[in-house]
Design an enzyme around this catalytic site. Sequence first.
Site, PDB file in Angstrom:
ATOM      1  N   LYS A 128     -33.865 -15.511  17.519  1.00 46.14           N
ATOM      2  CA  LYS A 128     -32.750 -16.449  17.715  1.00 46.14           C
ATOM      3  C   LYS A 128     -33.143 -17.870  17.310  1.00 46.14           C
ATOM      4  O   LYS A 128     -32.275 -18.718  17.099  1.00 46.14           O
ATOM      5  CB  LYS A 128     -32.280 -16.424  19.178  1.00 46.14           C
ATOM      6  CG  LYS A 128     -31.507 -15.153  19.489  1.00 46.14           C
ATOM      7  CD  LYS A 128     -30.842 -15.220  20.840  1.00 46.14           C
ATOM      8  CE  LYS A 128     -29.954 -13.999  21.044  1.00 46.14           C
ATOM      9  NZ  LYS A 128     -29.435 -13.931  22.416  1.00 46.14           N
ATOM     10  N   ASP A 171     -32.141  -4.546  28.087  1.00 47.92           N
ATOM     11  CA  ASP A 171     -31.429  -5.679  27.474  1.00 47.92           C
ATOM     12  C   ASP A 171     -29.933  -5.616  27.821  1.00 47.92           C
ATOM     13  O   ASP A 171     -29.347  -6.602  28.279  1.00 47.92           O
ATOM     14  CB  ASP A 171     -31.648  -5.595  25.951  1.00 47.92           C
ATOM     15  CG  ASP A 171     -31.263  -6.874  25.227  1.00 47.92           C
ATOM     16  OD1 ASP A 171     -31.047  -7.900  25.901  1.00 47.92           O
ATOM     17  OD2 ASP A 171     -31.193  -6.845  23.980  1.00 47.92           O
ATOM     18  N   HIS A 184     -34.873  -3.268  18.331  1.00 47.48           N
ATOM     19  CA  HIS A 184     -34.355  -3.293  19.699  1.00 47.48           C
ATOM     20  C   HIS A 184     -32.830  -3.259  19.829  1.00 47.48           C
ATOM     21  O   HIS A 184     -32.294  -3.252  20.942  1.00 47.48           O
ATOM     22  CB  HIS A 184     -34.976  -4.452  20.507  1.00 47.48           C
ATOM     23  CG  HIS A 184     -34.320  -5.786  20.346  1.00 47.48           C
ATOM     24  ND1 HIS A 184     -34.583  -6.620  19.294  1.00 47.48           N
ATOM     25  CD2 HIS A 184     -33.417  -6.449  21.109  1.00 47.48           C
ATOM     26  CE1 HIS A 184     -33.874  -7.730  19.422  1.00 47.48           C
ATOM     27  NE2 HIS A 184     -33.146  -7.651  20.517  1.00 47.48           N
ATOM     28  N   HIS A 185     -32.117  -3.235  18.697  1.00 42.22           N
ATOM     29  CA  HIS A 185     -30.660  -3.026  18.779  1.00 42.22           C
ATOM     30  C   HIS A 185     -30.238  -1.747  18.071  1.00 42.22           C
ATOM     31  O   HIS A 185     -29.059  -1.555  17.779  1.00 42.22           O
ATOM     32  CB  HIS A 185     -29.905  -4.235  18.189  1.00 42.22           C
ATOM     33  CG  HIS A 185     -29.881  -5.419  19.111  1.00 42.22           C
ATOM     34  ND1 HIS A 185     -29.118  -5.443  20.262  1.00 42.22           N
ATOM     35  CD2 HIS A 185     -30.557  -6.598  19.082  1.00 42.22           C
ATOM     36  CE1 HIS A 185     -29.325  -6.599  20.887  1.00 42.22           C
ATOM     37  NE2 HIS A 185     -30.201  -7.316  20.188  1.00 42.22           N
ATOM     38  N   HIS A 226     -38.433 -10.686  22.879  1.00 38.98           N
ATOM     39  CA  HIS A 226     -37.548  -9.896  22.015  1.00 38.98           C
ATOM     40  C   HIS A 226     -36.447 -10.679  21.309  1.00 38.98           C
ATOM     41  O   HIS A 226     -35.964 -10.262  20.274  1.00 38.98           O
ATOM     42  CB  HIS A 226     -36.955  -8.704  22.795  1.00 38.98           C
ATOM     43  CG  HIS A 226     -35.845  -9.057  23.721  1.00 38.98           C
ATOM     44  ND1 HIS A 226     -36.060  -9.540  24.984  1.00 38.98           N
ATOM     45  CD2 HIS A 226     -34.491  -9.011  23.572  1.00 38.98           C
ATOM     46  CE1 HIS A 226     -34.894  -9.752  25.583  1.00 38.98           C
ATOM     47  NE2 HIS A 226     -33.925  -9.441  24.737  1.00 38.98           N
ATOM     48  N   ASP A 227     -36.080 -11.843  21.844  1.00 39.82           N
ATOM     49  CA  ASP A 227     -35.026 -12.619  21.175  1.00 39.82           C
ATOM     50  C   ASP A 227     -35.588 -13.788  20.381  1.00 39.82           C
ATOM     51  O   ASP A 227     -34.845 -14.724  20.047  1.00 39.82           O
ATOM     52  CB  ASP A 227     -34.014 -13.118  22.218  1.00 39.82           C
ATOM     53  CG  ASP A 227     -32.989 -12.039  22.550  1.00 39.82           C
ATOM     54  OD1 ASP A 227     -32.823 -11.106  21.721  1.00 39.82           O
ATOM     55  OD2 ASP A 227     -32.363 -12.115  23.622  1.00 39.82           O
TER      56      ASP A 227
HETATM   57 FE   LIG Z   1     -31.426  -9.012  20.989  1.00 35.34          FE
END
Ligand SMILES: [Fe+2]
Length: 352
Positions: free
Chosen positions: A211, A289, A260-261, A207-208
């Site tokens: 980044k 999360d 997801h945010h 999910h990240d």
């Molecule tokens: Fe995230």
Amino acid sequence: MRVLIVDDEKSIRTTLKIFLEREGFAVDTAETAMQAMDLVQMESYDILISDIIMPQVSGVEFLEEIRVSLPDVPILMMTGEPTVETAVVALQRGAFDYLYKPIQKEALVKTVKQAAKVRELALQKQALEQEKFEYQLNLEAMISRRTADLDKSMQSTIKVMTSLVDSRDPYTSGHQIRVGNLSAAIALELGLPAFAATGIRVTGYLHDIGKLALPSEILVKPTKLSRYEFEIVKTHSESGYNILRELSLPWPVAEIIYQHHERLDGSGYPRGLTGDEILLESRILIVADVVEAMASHRPYRASLGLDAALAEIRQHAGIYYDPDAVAACLKLLGEKGYEFENTYYEASFIGI
Ligand SMILES: [Fe+2]
């Protein structure tokens, strides 16, 4: 071609045997239907020639029995009474043809050769069917081998991508794995099928990934981020979507990550989606999360503690977070004593 002659008269057996051997057939003889049955069990014959009238078991009874065990072997019946009825009975019971006694050599050879052709065709058909069967078996084995290979290589790809994020963002090392595992546990707690839970686990592991597109100064900054820097961090949802959208997976992994945010009340990012506009998987993922992030230690701050994490989701259940996902998470971490798991579970991409 191998022929079996069944007749109670020795002279007929011998004469027919000689006729057919001269034509290149291999010939065995039997005196009774019983003896013929025994031979048929032991040897493989291509053509059977049987008298209709014999003591003990009649030719017609023999014919009926043989049709069942050797359906592809042509059977010729011989009759001493040239009546239409006898011939009809023989044909009805599955005889290939019939011959009248006394047997004429020409008629015998002609009929047996026809039977041989029919037998040849039946053998060819059997061979083709066998070939087709084996081909299908090979094909199935090949497909399952290839599917397993693809599954394995996809699993390795996901694992590499997960560790790539960890290597670039060491402060949150293991965060994705713990979030993936907790998300899957929440999904199962909510009663979702195992394969859907696997999809959520995989999505958590990735999910990240967005980044990777962030400047490393931000990722490794040991102090609190400025407002401007935080705006940059927020782009990771969409970057993650862009990185993964071409990856062909059985779950909408890229879209789940994109969302997801997002929060139920529209205060999330990047698109400010609300309520049911947000995928259930994303609603689960955000709960896991937040809880994992708050409960974990970071180099620039001490852990806020599990209690603070649970208080956050409890307080905002139904506002930011899906109330069912929150309830499931609270149940897991509370009464069920769930502990964060750092184990990376291989996830099969083939439906269970
Ligand atoms: Fe995230």
